[in-house]
Design an enzyme around this catalytic site. Structure first.
Site, short mmCIF file in Angstrom:
data_model
loop_
_atom_site.label_atom_id
_atom_site.label_comp_id
_atom_site.label_asym_id
_atom_site.label_seq_id
_atom_site.Cartn_x
_atom_site.Cartn_y
_atom_site.Cartn_z
N ASP A 111 18.39 -41.45 35.78
CA ASP A 111 19.55 -39.46 35.49
C ASP A 111 20.57 -39.52 34.86
O ASP A 111 20.68 -38.97 34.76
CB ASP A 111 19.34 -39.41 37.48
N HIS A 128 14.83 -49.63 36.31
CA HIS A 128 13.44 -48.58 35.89
C HIS A 128 13.77 -47.65 34.45
O HIS A 128 13.07 -46.89 34.78
CB HIS A 128 13.48 -47.63 37.48
N CYS A 175 8.72 -46.52 12.67
CA CYS A 175 7.49 -47.04 12.31
C CYS A 175 6.00 -45.72 12.86
O CYS A 175 5.82 -45.83 11.81
CB CYS A 175 6.72 -48.20 13.34
N THR A 215 16.38 -45.64 49.21
CA THR A 215 15.09 -46.67 48.54
C THR A 215 14.10 -46.86 49.98
O THR A 215 14.59 -47.12 50.85
CB THR A 215 15.46 -46.96 47.58
N SER A 216 13.49 -45.96 49.18
CA SER A 216 11.82 -46.41 50.55
C SER A 216 11.23 -47.55 50.24
O SER A 216 10.45 -48.07 51.11
CB SER A 216 11.02 -45.12 49.85
N ASN A 240 20.24 -45.15 55.53
CA ASN A 240 18.87 -43.90 54.78
C ASN A 240 18.75 -43.22 56.05
O ASN A 240 19.45 -44.07 56.42
CB ASN A 240 18.04 -44.93 54.33
P1 NAD Z 1 12.03 -42.47 47.06
O1 NAD Z 1 11.43 -40.90 46.16
O2 NAD Z 1 10.97 -43.44 47.03
O3 NAD Z 1 12.74 -42.39 48.00
C1 NAD Z 1 13.91 -41.57 48.09
C2 NAD Z 1 14.63 -42.65 49.79
O4 NAD Z 1 16.21 -42.11 49.79
C3 NAD Z 1 13.92 -42.38 50.44
O5 NAD Z 1 13.47 -43.41 51.99
C4 NAD Z 1 14.10 -41.12 51.46
O6 NAD Z 1 14.51 -41.20 53.56
C5 NAD Z 1 16.63 -41.48 51.21
N1 NAD Z 1 16.69 -40.41 51.08
C6 NAD Z 1 17.18 -39.18 50.84
N2 NAD Z 1 18.07 -38.61 50.65
C7 NAD Z 1 18.84 -39.73 51.15
C8 NAD Z 1 20.65 -39.44 50.73
N3 NAD Z 1 21.31 -38.10 51.09
N4 NAD Z 1 21.45 -40.75 50.81
C9 NAD Z 1 20.34 -41.91 51.16
N5 NAD Z 1 18.41 -41.90 51.50
C10 NAD Z 1 18.54 -40.34 51.26
O7 NAD Z 1 12.85 -43.37 46.24
P2 NAD Z 1 12.88 -44.59 44.90
O8 NAD Z 1 12.70 -45.63 46.14
O9 NAD Z 1 14.80 -44.47 44.32
O10 NAD Z 1 11.27 -44.88 44.61
C11 NAD Z 1 11.30 -43.61 43.36
C12 NAD Z 1 10.72 -43.94 41.92
O11 NAD Z 1 11.66 -42.41 40.92
C13 NAD Z 1 12.14 -45.04 41.07
O12 NAD Z 1 11.97 -46.03 40.40
C14 NAD Z 1 13.04 -44.27 40.57
O13 NAD Z 1 13.29 -44.74 39.25
C15 NAD Z 1 12.29 -43.04 40.70
N6 NAD Z 1 12.78 -42.09 40.22
C16 NAD Z 1 14.62 -41.78 40.43
C17 NAD Z 1 14.90 -40.38 40.21
C18 NAD Z 1 16.70 -40.48 39.84
O14 NAD Z 1 17.08 -41.08 38.73
N7 NAD Z 1 18.12 -40.10 40.24
C19 NAD Z 1 14.52 -39.29 41.22
C20 NAD Z 1 13.42 -39.39 41.16
C21 NAD Z 1 12.42 -40.95 41.28
#
Ligand code: NAD
Length: 278
Positions: A111, A128, A175, A215-216, A240
């Protein structure tokens, strides 16, 4: 928020020489208003069908419906454009300045908020990809190109369609084939040239204290990073508000901890600890 036992372990690692690293995910940006993928706003509608990110964010989908995939990513870009870094992003920059070359930030976020907050590109590893960029969908080269402002700067809703003029701009400048967003899709593999695979696995081995934030743990490189740090007696701390793959895994490890809280609250507290004990 941080137990006495964990505080002692953090202090011990701060006094050492090994790296102090952060592995962050979508939860870090949730407090900036960007929905996580697995939260309730992650889905995407195209035609009469609802897609989950795991279906729309794929090379397979791009090959059959590149326009729908671009529309989804451009909608996300438009949502991200006006968002601002939160206290968690700012705390990471403070720790970067405190730790110098002991610091590494491994981010799954695409982002751009780390840049807006002032993170240094030299210690930032975007595993990513980066949604400020596109690249050739046919891999004619590894060159990244900024997504043209005429396309990236448009306001978009979930139902905004790409115009013919915009499609003419979403092509590889070298290209002329269709360009694609510079992100790792769900049906692709990590590699070194785009996603710094080998660098981050090495950093994980050199890390004495790893914070895993928001991250999940659904993808395999973050899991390997955590395993590499644990295998060399590093401490891993999950931050988290919700229980997740890492909090569960770490609960059975003597070097594993979970701080149940939001990154925008917990990371500033970690900064205070560093200021006091480094
Ligand atoms: P995920 O959506 O799978 O999990 C998000 C995690 O964040 C959850 O475990 C949740 O409990 C936790 N969470 C929610 N609010 C929070 C807070 N305030 N503080 C701390 N934790 C909090 O996300 P992921 O594991 O990053 O995987 C998703 C994929 O999607 C990644 O590969 C990422 O590249 C992409 N993605 C990126 C963005 C971004 O750039 N902001 C947004 C969505 C998804």
């Amino acid at each position: 928020m941080i137990s006495d036992a964990l505080l002692e372990r953090i202090k011990e690692k701060l006094k050492g020489q090994r790296k102090i690293s952060f592995l962050v995910g979508a939860g870090l940006s949730a407090e900036s208003g960007i929905p996580t993928f697995r939260g309730k706003d992650g889905f995407w509608v195209s035609g009469s069908k609802n897609y989950q990110p795991e279906e729309i964010g794929t090379k397979a989908m791009f090959d059959v419906n590149a326009h729908a995939v671009w529309e989804w990513f451009l909608f996300r870009i438009s949502m991200m454009r006006d968002s601002q870094p939160n206290a968690g992003h700012r705390a990471l920059v403070e720790m970067q300045d405190l730790l110098g070359d002991r610091y590494a930030l491994i981010s799954q976020n695409v982002d751009g908020l780390h840049f807006k907050a002032g993170s240094d590109e030299n210690c930032l590893f975007l595993i990513h990809g980066d949604l400020r960029y596109m690249r050739c969908s046919e891999e004619c080269s590894k060159q990244l190109y900024p997504i043209p402002a005429e396309v990236a700067d448009q306001e978009r809703t979930r139902s905004t369609k790409l115009t013919f003029e915009e499609l003419q701009l979403l092509v590889c400048p070298k290209c002329g084939e269709m360009a694609r967003p510079h992100v790792l899709w769900f049906d692709e593999y990590y590699n070194q040239s785009y996603y710094r695979l080998h660098d981050v696995l090495r950093i994980a081995k050199e890390t004495g204290l790893l914070f895993v934030v928001g991250t999940s743990g659904a993808t395999n490189l973050p899991r390997a990073i955590v395993n590499n740090t644990l295998a060399r007696q590093g401490i891993v701390v999950d931050i988290n508000p919700n229980s997740n793959y890492f909090s569960e895994k770490l609960s059975s490890k003597k070097n594993g901890f979970w701080i149940q809280g939001k990154s925008g609250v917990v990371l500033p507290r970690v900064v205070e600890i560093m200021k006091e004990h480094l």
